[in-house]
Write a protein that holds these residues in place. Structure first.
Motif, short mmCIF file in Angstrom:
data_model
loop_
_atom_site.label_atom_id
_atom_site.label_comp_id
_atom_site.label_asym_id
_atom_site.label_seq_id
_atom_site.Cartn_x
_atom_site.Cartn_y
_atom_site.Cartn_z
N THR A 32 0.84 -1.21 0.00
CA THR A 32 0.00 0.00 0.00
C THR A 32 0.88 1.26 0.00
OG1 THR A 32 -0.30 -0.46 2.35
CG2 THR A 32 -2.18 -0.85 0.92
N GLY A 33 2.02 1.23 0.71
CA GLY A 33 2.92 2.38 0.70
C GLY A 33 3.43 2.68 -0.71
N TYR A 53 -1.38 12.84 4.60
CA TYR A 53 -1.24 12.00 5.80
C TYR A 53 0.18 11.47 5.93
CZ TYR A 53 -6.30 12.17 6.00
OH TYR A 53 -7.59 12.60 6.08
N MET A 54 0.73 10.99 4.82
CA MET A 54 2.06 10.35 4.86
C MET A 54 3.14 11.33 5.31
SD MET A 54 1.61 8.03 1.46
CE MET A 54 3.18 7.15 1.42
N GLU A 58 1.08 9.86 9.56
CA GLU A 58 -0.23 9.35 10.00
C GLU A 58 -0.73 8.32 8.99
OE1 GLU A 58 -1.73 10.32 12.79
OE2 GLU A 58 -0.32 11.93 13.27
N GLY A 86 2.25 -3.93 4.29
CA GLY A 86 1.78 -2.63 4.79
C GLY A 86 0.27 -2.56 4.90
N PHE A 87 -0.38 -3.67 4.73
CA PHE A 87 -1.84 -3.77 4.82
C PHE A 87 -2.17 -5.16 5.34
CE2 PHE A 87 -6.10 -4.70 3.47
CZ PHE A 87 -6.76 -3.49 3.55
N GLN A 93 -9.25 -2.56 8.77
CA GLN A 93 -8.71 -3.00 7.48
C GLN A 93 -8.62 -4.53 7.43
OE1 GLN A 93 -4.95 -1.07 6.54
NE2 GLN A 93 -5.82 0.99 6.70
N ARG A 146 5.52 7.64 13.19
CA ARG A 146 5.08 6.41 12.51
C ARG A 146 5.17 5.21 13.46
NH1 ARG A 146 9.09 7.06 8.00
NH2 ARG A 146 8.67 4.92 7.35
P1 ADP Z 1 6.75 1.96 6.40
O1 ADP Z 1 6.34 0.55 6.67
O2 ADP Z 1 8.23 2.15 6.38
O3 ADP Z 1 6.05 2.99 7.22
P2 ADP Z 1 5.10 2.10 3.99
O4 ADP Z 1 5.61 2.35 2.64
O5 ADP Z 1 4.44 0.79 4.27
O6 ADP Z 1 6.37 2.32 4.92
O7 ADP Z 1 4.05 3.25 4.43
C1 ADP Z 1 4.31 4.61 4.26
C2 ADP Z 1 3.09 5.43 4.69
O8 ADP Z 1 1.98 5.13 3.80
C3 ADP Z 1 2.54 5.17 6.08
O9 ADP Z 1 3.23 5.92 7.07
C4 ADP Z 1 1.07 5.62 5.90
O10 ADP Z 1 0.97 7.04 5.94
C5 ADP Z 1 0.74 5.18 4.50
N1 ADP Z 1 0.14 3.83 4.48
C6 ADP Z 1 0.71 2.70 3.96
N2 ADP Z 1 -0.09 1.64 4.12
C7 ADP Z 1 -1.20 2.08 4.77
C8 ADP Z 1 -2.39 1.47 5.26
N3 ADP Z 1 -2.61 0.15 5.10
N4 ADP Z 1 -3.32 2.24 5.88
C9 ADP Z 1 -3.12 3.55 6.04
N5 ADP Z 1 -2.02 4.20 5.64
C10 ADP Z 1 -1.05 3.48 5.00
#
Ligand code: ADP
Length: 188
Positions: A32-33, A53-54, A58, A86-87, A93, A146
């Motif tokens: 998802t990131g 948000y990112m 958040e 990441g999900f 969720q 985070r």
């Molecule tokens: P990390 O695991 O290093 O935080 P990610 O790439 O997984 O990196 O996530 C980066 C950002 O993307 C998170 O800090 C959040 O803001 C957003 N994000 C990613 N996945 C989700 C999710 N499943 N729900 C909500 N926000 C998400």
């Protein structure tokens, strides 16, 4: 289908290990990131929303994230299985994922949780911030936020999968290869 939730705090090594798992088990990697970042790059409406948000460390709202994830799964109808990276990050969720997978007659097979102590996470993320362009890895206060969000909203998702008997804890410290071997062992 083999559907794996790869779980762990920011910096636990989910993305790195997901790459190893997809090639061995022939799965589709849904991060998802990464999807949010490619939307930010493409300046889409979703990207603009996610960025707000990112940038603060958040979570992007559940409704938006769930809808996006379901769309990505549906776009891969011939997949042998998925790695969710990441999900889910909230219990809401996780429930939505169960309901959605059930609607397409499949389910989460396994949740692999990478365990890494907080001090090492911060070090790893700051290092990644120096090597990559990721804005959220450049600033220690965003990283700490985070991790706080992870502890407050995401860590609880482990007990959701524990109650289904699907949670497996894996030591996330050591070389990349050592950790990959541990994951292979649990899956096999
Ligand atoms: P990390 O695991 O290093 O935080 P990610 O790439 O997984 O990196 O996530 C980066 C950002 O993307 C998170 O800090 C959040 O803001 C957003 N994000 C990613 N996945 C989700 C999710 N499943 N729900 C909500 N926000 C998400």
């Amino acid at each position: 289908m083999l559907n794996i939730v790869l779980f762990g705090p920011p910096g636990a090594g989910k993305g790195t290990q997901a790459e190893k798992l997809i090639s061995k088990y022939n799965l589709v990697h849904l991060s998802t990131g990464d999807i949010f970042r490619s939307n930010i790059k493409g300046k889409t409406e979703l990207g603009n929303l996610a960025k707000s948000y990112m940038d603060k460390g958040e979570l992007v709202p559940d409704s938006v994230t769930i809808q996006m994830l379901e769309k990505e799964v549906s776009a891969n109808p011939t997949a042998k299985g998925f790695i969710f990276d990441g999900f889910p990050r909230t219990t809401h969720q996780a429930k939505a994922l169960d309901e959605f997978l059930d609607s397409i007659s499949t389910e989460v097979s396994l949740m692999l949780a990478l365990e890494v102590p907080k001090e090492e996470l911060i070090e790893r993320l700051l290092l990644r911030g120096k090597e990559s362009q990721r804005a959220d890895d450049q600033d220690k206060s965003i990283i700490e936020n985070r991790i706080r969000v992870y502890l407050e909203q995401t860590a609880i998702v482990a007990s959701y999968y524990q109650s289904q008997g699907k949670h497996k804890s894996v030591n996330g410290q050591g070389s990349i290869g050592e950790i990959t071997e541990r994951l292979f062992q649990v899956i096999d």
